[in-house]
Design a protein around this motif. Structure first.
Motif, PDB file in Angstrom:
ATOM      1  N   LYS A  38      12.543   6.730   7.589  1.00 45.29           N
ATOM      2  CA  LYS A  38      13.484   5.759   7.024  1.00 45.29           C
ATOM      3  C   LYS A  38      14.158   4.870   8.066  1.00 45.29           C
ATOM      4  O   LYS A  38      14.590   3.754   7.754  1.00 45.29           O
ATOM      5  CB  LYS A  38      14.535   6.478   6.182  1.00 45.29           C
ATOM      6  N   ALA A  39      14.260   5.324   9.323  1.00 47.96           N
ATOM      7  CA  ALA A  39      14.922   4.533  10.360  1.00 47.96           C
ATOM      8  C   ALA A  39      13.932   3.854  11.299  1.00 47.96           C
ATOM      9  O   ALA A  39      14.333   3.275  12.309  1.00 47.96           O
ATOM     10  CB  ALA A  39      15.872   5.410  11.170  1.00 47.96           C
ATOM     11  N   ARG A  40      12.641   3.887  10.953  1.00 48.86           N
ATOM     12  CA  ARG A  40      11.621   3.304  11.820  1.00 48.86           C
ATOM     13  C   ARG A  40      11.053   2.036  11.184  1.00 48.86           C
ATOM     14  O   ARG A  40      11.107   1.857   9.968  1.00 48.86           O
ATOM     15  CB  ARG A  40      10.520   4.325  12.092  1.00 48.86           C
ATOM     16  N   HIS A  41      10.482   1.164  11.998  1.00 57.53           N
ATOM     17  CA  HIS A  41       9.968  -0.112  11.525  1.00 57.53           C
ATOM     18  C   HIS A  41       8.548   0.056  10.982  1.00 57.53           C
ATOM     19  O   HIS A  41       7.781   0.907  11.462  1.00 57.53           O
ATOM     20  CB  HIS A  41       9.980  -1.150  12.642  1.00 57.53           C
TER      21      HIS A  41
ATOM     22  N   ARG B 127       0.843  -1.195   0.000  1.00 58.31           N
ATOM     23  CA  ARG B 127       0.000   0.000   0.000  1.00 58.31           C
ATOM     24  C   ARG B 127       0.874   1.239   0.000  1.00 58.31           C
ATOM     25  O   ARG B 127       1.954   1.257   0.602  1.00 58.31           O
ATOM     26  CB  ARG B 127      -0.894   0.051   1.248  1.00 58.31           C
ATOM     27  N   VAL B 128       0.415   2.292  -0.694  1.00 60.95           N
ATOM     28  CA  VAL B 128       1.053   3.603  -0.602  1.00 60.95           C
ATOM     29  C   VAL B 128       0.343   4.373   0.501  1.00 60.95           C
ATOM     30  O   VAL B 128      -0.886   4.482   0.508  1.00 60.95           O
ATOM     31  CB  VAL B 128       0.966   4.361  -1.938  1.00 60.95           C
ATOM     32  N   VAL B 129       1.120   4.892   1.453  1.00 56.83           N
ATOM     33  CA  VAL B 129       0.540   5.603   2.593  1.00 56.83           C
ATOM     34  C   VAL B 129       1.204   6.969   2.724  1.00 56.83           C
ATOM     35  O   VAL B 129       2.332   7.169   2.266  1.00 56.83           O
ATOM     36  CB  VAL B 129       0.737   4.795   3.901  1.00 56.83           C
ATOM     37  N   PRO B 130       0.510   7.925   3.332  1.00 55.39           N
ATOM     38  CA  PRO B 130       1.137   9.241   3.524  1.00 55.39           C
ATOM     39  C   PRO B 130       2.265   9.175   4.538  1.00 55.39           C
ATOM     40  O   PRO B 130       2.238   8.372   5.474  1.00 55.39           O
ATOM     41  CB  PRO B 130      -0.026  10.110   4.020  1.00 55.39           C
ATOM     42  N   GLY B 131       3.250  10.009   4.338  1.00 54.42           N
ATOM     43  CA  GLY B 131       4.373  10.063   5.268  1.00 54.42           C
ATOM     44  C   GLY B 131       5.617  10.583   4.579  1.00 54.42           C
ATOM     45  O   GLY B 131       5.753  10.491   3.359  1.00 54.42           O
ATOM     46  N   ASP B 132       6.526  11.139   5.354  1.00 51.97           N
ATOM     47  CA  ASP B 132       7.781  11.689   4.840  1.00 51.97           C
ATOM     48  C   ASP B 132       8.846  10.590   4.847  1.00 51.97           C
ATOM     49  O   ASP B 132       9.210  10.081   5.912  1.00 51.97           O
ATOM     50  CB  ASP B 132       8.219  12.849   5.726  1.00 51.97           C
ATOM     51  N   PRO B 133       9.354  10.188   3.676  1.00 50.64           N
ATOM     52  CA  PRO B 133      10.367   9.121   3.651  1.00 50.64           C
ATOM     53  C   PRO B 133      11.563   9.406   4.560  1.00 50.64           C
ATOM     54  O   PRO B 133      12.085   8.492   5.210  1.00 50.64           O
ATOM     55  CB  PRO B 133      10.781   9.068   2.173  1.00 50.64           C
ATOM     56  N   GLU B 134      12.000  10.639   4.593  1.00 45.43           N
ATOM     57  CA  GLU B 134      13.168  10.978   5.399  1.00 45.43           C
ATOM     58  C   GLU B 134      12.889  10.770   6.889  1.00 45.43           C
ATOM     59  O   GLU B 134      13.733  10.271   7.642  1.00 45.43           O
ATOM     60  CB  GLU B 134      13.580  12.424   5.136  1.00 45.43           C
ATOM     61  N   ALA B 135      11.695  11.131   7.308  1.00 47.88           N
ATOM     62  CA  ALA B 135      11.359  11.026   8.724  1.00 47.88           C
ATOM     63  C   ALA B 135      11.136   9.584   9.171  1.00 47.88           C
ATOM     64  O   ALA B 135      11.344   9.249  10.351  1.00 47.88           O
ATOM     65  CB  ALA B 135      10.109  11.855   9.016  1.00 47.88           C
TER      66      ALA B 135
ATOM     67  N   MET C 256       8.872   0.107   2.995  1.00 46.41           N
ATOM     68  CA  MET C 256       8.982  -0.408   4.360  1.00 46.41           C
ATOM     69  C   MET C 256       8.433  -1.831   4.402  1.00 46.41           C
ATOM     70  O   MET C 256       7.234  -2.063   4.188  1.00 46.41           O
ATOM     71  CB  MET C 256       8.219   0.499   5.332  1.00 46.41           C
ATOM     72  N   ARG C 257       9.318  -2.775   4.660  1.00 39.95           N
ATOM     73  CA  ARG C 257       8.950  -4.186   4.764  1.00 39.95           C
ATOM     74  C   ARG C 257       9.231  -4.666   6.186  1.00 39.95           C
ATOM     75  O   ARG C 257      10.072  -4.084   6.898  1.00 39.95           O
ATOM     76  CB  ARG C 257       9.749  -5.021   3.773  1.00 39.95           C
ATOM     77  N   PRO C 258       8.583  -5.768   6.611  1.00 39.68           N
ATOM     78  CA  PRO C 258       8.914  -6.322   7.927  1.00 39.68           C
ATOM     79  C   PRO C 258      10.395  -6.649   8.074  1.00 39.68           C
ATOM     80  O   PRO C 258      10.948  -6.568   9.173  1.00 39.68           O
ATOM     81  CB  PRO C 258       8.047  -7.583   7.996  1.00 39.68           C
ATOM     82  N   SER C 259      11.049  -6.986   6.960  1.00 38.49           N
ATOM     83  CA  SER C 259      12.472  -7.337   7.002  1.00 38.49           C
ATOM     84  C   SER C 259      13.402  -6.127   7.019  1.00 38.49           C
ATOM     85  O   SER C 259      14.605  -6.266   7.227  1.00 38.49           O
ATOM     86  CB  SER C 259      12.824  -8.210   5.795  1.00 38.49           C
ATOM     87  N   GLY C 260      12.863  -4.932   6.777  1.00 34.41           N
ATOM     88  CA  GLY C 260      13.689  -3.732   6.766  1.00 34.41           C
ATOM     89  C   GLY C 260      13.223  -2.733   5.725  1.00 34.41           C
ATOM     90  O   GLY C 260      12.328  -3.013   4.928  1.00 34.41           O
ATOM     91  N   ASN C 261      13.833  -1.563   5.725  1.00 34.02           N
ATOM     92  CA  ASN C 261      13.433  -0.474   4.844  1.00 34.02           C
ATOM     93  C   ASN C 261      14.406  -0.312   3.683  1.00 34.02           C
ATOM     94  O   ASN C 261      15.601  -0.601   3.807  1.00 34.02           O
ATOM     95  CB  ASN C 261      13.362   0.840   5.613  1.00 34.02           C
ATOM     96  N   GLU C 262      13.874   0.196   2.561  1.00 33.77           N
ATOM     97  CA  GLU C 262      14.692   0.500   1.382  1.00 33.77           C
ATOM     98  C   GLU C 262      14.338   1.909   0.915  1.00 33.77           C
ATOM     99  O   GLU C 262      13.184   2.178   0.556  1.00 33.77           O
ATOM    100  CB  GLU C 262      14.431  -0.505   0.271  1.00 33.77           C
ATOM    101  N   LEU C 263      15.304   2.811   0.946  1.00 32.19           N
ATOM    102  CA  LEU C 263      15.102   4.183   0.490  1.00 32.19           C
ATOM    103  C   LEU C 263      15.548   4.287  -0.951  1.00 32.19           C
ATOM    104  O   LEU C 263      16.714   4.030  -1.278  1.00 32.19           O
ATOM    105  CB  LEU C 263      15.882   5.161   1.364  1.00 32.19           C
ATOM    106  N   ILE C 264      14.632   4.639  -1.828  1.00 32.63           N
ATOM    107  CA  ILE C 264      14.901   4.710  -3.259  1.00 32.63           C
ATOM    108  C   ILE C 264      14.990   6.169  -3.677  1.00 32.63           C
ATOM    109  O   ILE C 264      14.022   6.929  -3.547  1.00 32.63           O
ATOM    110  CB  ILE C 264      13.809   3.984  -4.067  1.00 32.63           C
ATOM    111  N   ASP C 265      16.146   6.556  -4.162  1.00 36.03           N
ATOM    112  CA  ASP C 265      16.379   7.923  -4.624  1.00 36.03           C
ATOM    113  C   ASP C 265      16.163   7.960  -6.125  1.00 36.03           C
ATOM    114  O   ASP C 265      16.781   7.198  -6.862  1.00 36.03           O
ATOM    115  CB  ASP C 265      17.804   8.348  -4.278  1.00 36.03           C
ATOM    116  N   ALA C 266      15.273   8.839  -6.593  1.00 36.59           N
ATOM    117  CA  ALA C 266      14.946   8.907  -8.010  1.00 36.59           C
ATOM    118  C   ALA C 266      15.766   9.943  -8.768  1.00 36.59           C
ATOM    119  O   ALA C 266      15.660  10.033  -9.997  1.00 36.59           O
ATOM    120  CB  ALA C 266      13.456   9.217  -8.186  1.00 36.59           C
TER     121      ALA C 266
END
Length: 372
Positions: free
Chosen positions: A273-276, A263-271, A300-310
């Motif tokens: 990125k270090a949370r589960h 799902r796409v959800v609202p939120g700031d990727p930067e804020a 954001m996956r249960p196994s960890g996060n991936e930050l994708i820079d476009a």
């Protein structure tokens, strides 16, 4: 009155660059030159008289190897005769970032996965992607598959729907728009259909061989380095827009994740990125959540996060097209020196050197009159 001369280059450039510029400048009463079969993309129906010359010059669709200087002159001549008092304009890059065109979109055609089985009439790294294996794998898992694009530039693959079967005679775009609007997920290369998917906010996955390719120059057409434009698709698309890397297995896995638990959800990727993912309000166990900004997506996956820079990677300017090997160069020189268009030490048919035509030393070059 303004006459917009038709764009006859790559479809991706039309969608991402030319159409936004044209929609921003068009006023009622202006004349649009464009492919009448793509009328749904324009603010008013294109005048077919300006497309006749292009259809005759490129009967099988645009081919960048054919030099078009005379065609451009002819188009201006035709437009001047038809509208002698009009201002003639043609698209040129001006550094402006125009808004997305407000297309009048057709009724969606529901389908699980839409793919664009792209095929071009010239040597192109994108032509070899194993679309048939992908479509077979998707359908074997119970997902319906639709083919976007045109029948003339698509690999023939069994599917549940094809854009060209959804269109009336003389129309070559509405079927693709219907499929993109009705798709649960769209899978394309970095191509025109990919940009069209982002224009209509279709959830999309964009294919690349290796991580980082989406932000670089790659040798695509006959080995000519070409800037990938994933960043443009990501900025336009207000829905899911992610790069995927690898082959058929990796693509099917990405489609499965997108269709079953993302799902796409609202939120700031930067804020975030270090949370589960479990900390996101309303999250469900096992879900993949995606937060996006203009230039980034956080997966954001249960196994960890991936930050994708476009954003494109700023690399040194490419050294240029690949050189031809000695045997190819020797064969070309033999043909050139025996040709009646050879004068002194140069080809008189090749025109401006920036077109890279008639260059025996470049792998990507082509004879301007088709002898090699």
């Amino acid at each position: 009155m303004t006459v917009f001369l038709p764009w006859f280059g790559h479809f991706g450039d039309l969608v991402r660059d030319v159409l936004p510029w044209l929609w921003a400048r068009y006023r009622p009463g202006d004349v649009i030159g464009g492919n009448p079969a793509h009328a749904a993309l324009y603010p008013a129906p294109p005048d077919a008289r300006l497309w006749e010359q292009i259809a005759a010059f490129y009967p099988d669709g645009f081919d960048y190897r054919r030099r078009s200087d005379d065609l451009e002159v002819e188009l201006r001549s035709v437009a001047s005769r038809l509208w002698p008092d009009a201002t003639l304009v043609a698209w040129q890059a001006d550094g402006e970032d125009y808004p997305k065109p407000a297309l009048a979109l057709p009724t969606p055609y529901p389908v699980d996965v839409v793919v664009a089985t792209r095929a071009k009439p010239y040597a192109d790294a994108k032509n070899a992607w194993p679309w048939s294996d992908l479509v077979t794998g998707l359908r074997s898992r119970g997902w319906s598959v639709g083919l976007a694009g045109s029948i003339g530039e698509s690999h023939a693959i069994d599917s549940d729907a094809a854009a060209w079967d959804l269109e009336e005679p003389g129309d070559a775009i509405s079927g693709t728009l219907r499929l993109l609007r009705g798709a649960r997920i769209v899978v394309t290369l970095d191509s025109g259909i990919g940009h069209l998917a982002s224009l209509v906010d279709a959830p999309q996955l964009v294919l690349y061989d290796r991580r980082g390719d989406e932000r670089r120059e790659l040798p695509i057409r006959d080995g000519i380095p070409t800037r990938m434009r994933f960043g443009d698709m990501h900025r336009w698309n207000r829905n899911l827009c992610l790069p995927i890397f690898g082959g058929v297995d990796e693509t099917i896995a990405a489609v499965d994740e997108a269709l079953t638990r993302t799902r796409v959800v609202p939120g700031d990727p930067e804020a975030w990125k270090a949370r589960h993912v479990s900390e996101v309000p309303g999250s469900e166990p096992g879900e993949t959540l995606v937060m996006r900004s203009e230039y980034r997506s956080l997966v954001m996956r249960p196994s960890g996060n991936e930050l994708i820079d476009a954003c494109p990677i700023e690399e040194p300017v490419s050294a240029g097209p690949l050189p031809a090997d000695d045997a190819v160069r020797s064969d070309r020189i033999s043909i050139c020196t025996a040709c009646d268009r050879w004068s002194g030490d140069r080809c008189t048919a090749a025109g401006c050197p920036c077109a890279m035509l008639g260059r025996s030393d470049l792998a990507s070059s082509r004879c301007p009159i088709g002898k090699w």
